[in-house]
Write a protein that holds these residues in place. Structure first.
Motif, PDB file in Angstrom:
ATOM      1  N   CYS A  24     -22.344 -37.411   0.327  1.00 30.18           N
ATOM      2  CA  CYS A  24     -22.134 -35.934   0.516  1.00 30.18           C
ATOM      3  C   CYS A  24     -23.253 -34.807   0.012  1.00 30.18           C
ATOM      4  CB  CYS A  24     -20.705 -35.250  -0.077  1.00 30.18           C
ATOM      5  SG  CYS A  24     -19.454 -36.604   0.275  1.00 30.18           S
ATOM      6  N   ARG A  82      -6.322 -28.381  -2.642  1.00 29.64           N
ATOM      7  CA  ARG A  82      -7.432 -29.108  -3.239  1.00 29.64           C
ATOM      8  C   ARG A  82      -7.533 -30.506  -2.928  1.00 29.64           C
ATOM      9  NH1 ARG A  82      -9.629 -31.488  -8.045  1.00 29.64           N
ATOM     10  NH2 ARG A  82     -11.633 -30.406  -8.484  1.00 29.64           N
ATOM     11  N   HIS A  93     -11.916 -34.989   3.187  1.00 24.88           N
ATOM     12  CA  HIS A  93     -13.172 -35.347   2.799  1.00 24.88           C
ATOM     13  C   HIS A  93     -13.241 -37.064   3.033  1.00 24.88           C
ATOM     14  CE1 HIS A  93     -16.999 -34.607   0.073  1.00 24.88           C
ATOM     15  NE2 HIS A  93     -17.089 -35.642   0.856  1.00 24.88           N
ATOM     16  N   GLU A 121     -14.499 -26.769  -0.425  1.00 25.74           N
ATOM     17  CA  GLU A 121     -13.946 -27.482  -1.916  1.00 25.74           C
ATOM     18  C   GLU A 121     -14.507 -26.556  -3.038  1.00 25.74           C
ATOM     19  OE1 GLU A 121     -14.169 -32.202  -0.433  1.00 25.74           O
ATOM     20  OE2 GLU A 121     -16.121 -31.143  -1.587  1.00 25.74           O
ATOM     21  N   ASP A 122     -15.569 -25.949  -2.870  1.00 26.00           N
ATOM     22  CA  ASP A 122     -16.349 -25.276  -3.916  1.00 26.00           C
ATOM     23  C   ASP A 122     -15.438 -23.886  -3.861  1.00 26.00           C
ATOM     24  OD1 ASP A 122     -18.027 -27.056  -4.699  1.00 26.00           O
ATOM     25  OD2 ASP A 122     -19.709 -25.908  -3.674  1.00 26.00           O
ATOM     26  N   ILE A 130     -12.236 -23.330  -3.245  1.00 23.79           N
ATOM     27  CA  ILE A 130     -10.953 -23.697  -3.658  1.00 23.79           C
ATOM     28  C   ILE A 130     -10.925 -23.956  -5.319  1.00 23.79           C
ATOM     29  CG2 ILE A 130      -9.022 -25.321  -4.134  1.00 23.79           C
ATOM     30  CD1 ILE A 130      -9.492 -25.978  -0.964  1.00 23.79           C
ATOM     31  N   ASP A 131     -11.950 -24.475  -5.807  1.00 23.87           N
ATOM     32  CA  ASP A 131     -12.083 -24.395  -7.174  1.00 23.87           C
ATOM     33  C   ASP A 131     -12.360 -23.363  -7.729  1.00 23.87           C
ATOM     34  OD1 ASP A 131     -11.799 -27.204  -7.131  1.00 23.87           O
ATOM     35  OD2 ASP A 131     -13.609 -27.917  -7.622  1.00 23.87           O
ATOM     36  N   MET A 182      -7.778 -31.134   0.637  1.00 21.41           N
ATOM     37  CA  MET A 182      -9.222 -31.154   1.155  1.00 21.41           C
ATOM     38  C   MET A 182      -9.965 -32.565   0.655  1.00 21.41           C
ATOM     39  SD  MET A 182     -10.460 -28.955   2.776  1.00 21.41           S
ATOM     40  CE  MET A 182     -12.306 -29.242   2.710  1.00 21.41           C
ATOM     41  N   ALA A 183      -9.578 -32.986  -0.454  1.00 21.51           N
ATOM     42  CA  ALA A 183     -10.096 -34.324  -0.859  1.00 21.51           C
ATOM     43  C   ALA A 183      -9.660 -35.642   0.100  1.00 21.51           C
ATOM     44  CB  ALA A 183      -9.678 -34.612  -2.421  1.00 21.51           C
ATOM     45  N   VAL A 224     -17.451 -28.540   4.259  1.00 26.73           N
ATOM     46  CA  VAL A 224     -16.646 -29.259   3.621  1.00 26.73           C
ATOM     47  C   VAL A 224     -16.617 -28.899   2.050  1.00 26.73           C
ATOM     48  CG1 VAL A 224     -15.567 -31.342   2.717  1.00 26.73           C
ATOM     49  CG2 VAL A 224     -15.773 -31.105   5.321  1.00 26.73           C
ATOM     50  N   ARG A 225     -17.949 -28.962   1.639  1.00 27.68           N
ATOM     51  CA  ARG A 225     -18.512 -28.882   0.098  1.00 27.68           C
ATOM     52  C   ARG A 225     -18.325 -27.375  -0.098  1.00 27.68           C
ATOM     53  NH1 ARG A 225     -19.189 -31.503  -4.301  1.00 27.68           N
ATOM     54  NH2 ARG A 225     -20.679 -32.921  -3.232  1.00 27.68           N
TER      55      ARG A 225
END
Length: 115
Positions: A101, A70, A77, A21-22, A24-25, A73-74, A17-18
């Motif tokens: 997390c 994004r 999460h 997220e990373d 996408i950023d 995903m939040a 998951v992390r």
């Protein structure tokens, strides 16, 4: 044995998951850079503002979609954190130094499962 397998699976999910997220950023940051390069290229070439406008609109649509992803995903999460409380063996488990997390890769100092 089973509890350890569940904890390991949960850790793998949390780490992935992390990573998503990373990613996408990072993609959003790359697109922002691309937008700037496109604007500079148009300016340097001296062509009219309409030249390349369609490509810029498509890129803006990509940004909008990624920002939506994004947010999704939040929400994913948050839903996984909520679900963790209903999985036997994970209710009292946290990853890292008491955080929910795994930390971002830049802060990763060797994750461990703690109970």
């Amino acid at each position: 044995m089973r509890k350890q397998m569940i904890e390991n699976a949960a850790f793998d999910v949390a780490a992935q998951v992390r990573a998503v997220e990373d990613t996408i950023d990072a993609a959003l940051a790359e697109i922002a850079e691309l937008q700037g390069r496109m604007m500079r290229a148009r300016s340097l070439s001296g062509v009219g503002i309409a030249t390349g406008h369609e490509a810029l609109e498509k890129l803006a649509g990509t940004v909008t979609s990624l920002v939506g992803a994004r947010g999704s995903m939040a929400a994913c999460h948050a839903a996984l954190i909520d679900a963790k409380g209903r999985v036997p063996g994970l209710r009292t488990v946290s990853f890292g130094d008491g955080e929910e997390c795994p930390p971002p890769k830049s802060l990763d100092r060797g994750l461990r499962v703690v109970a």
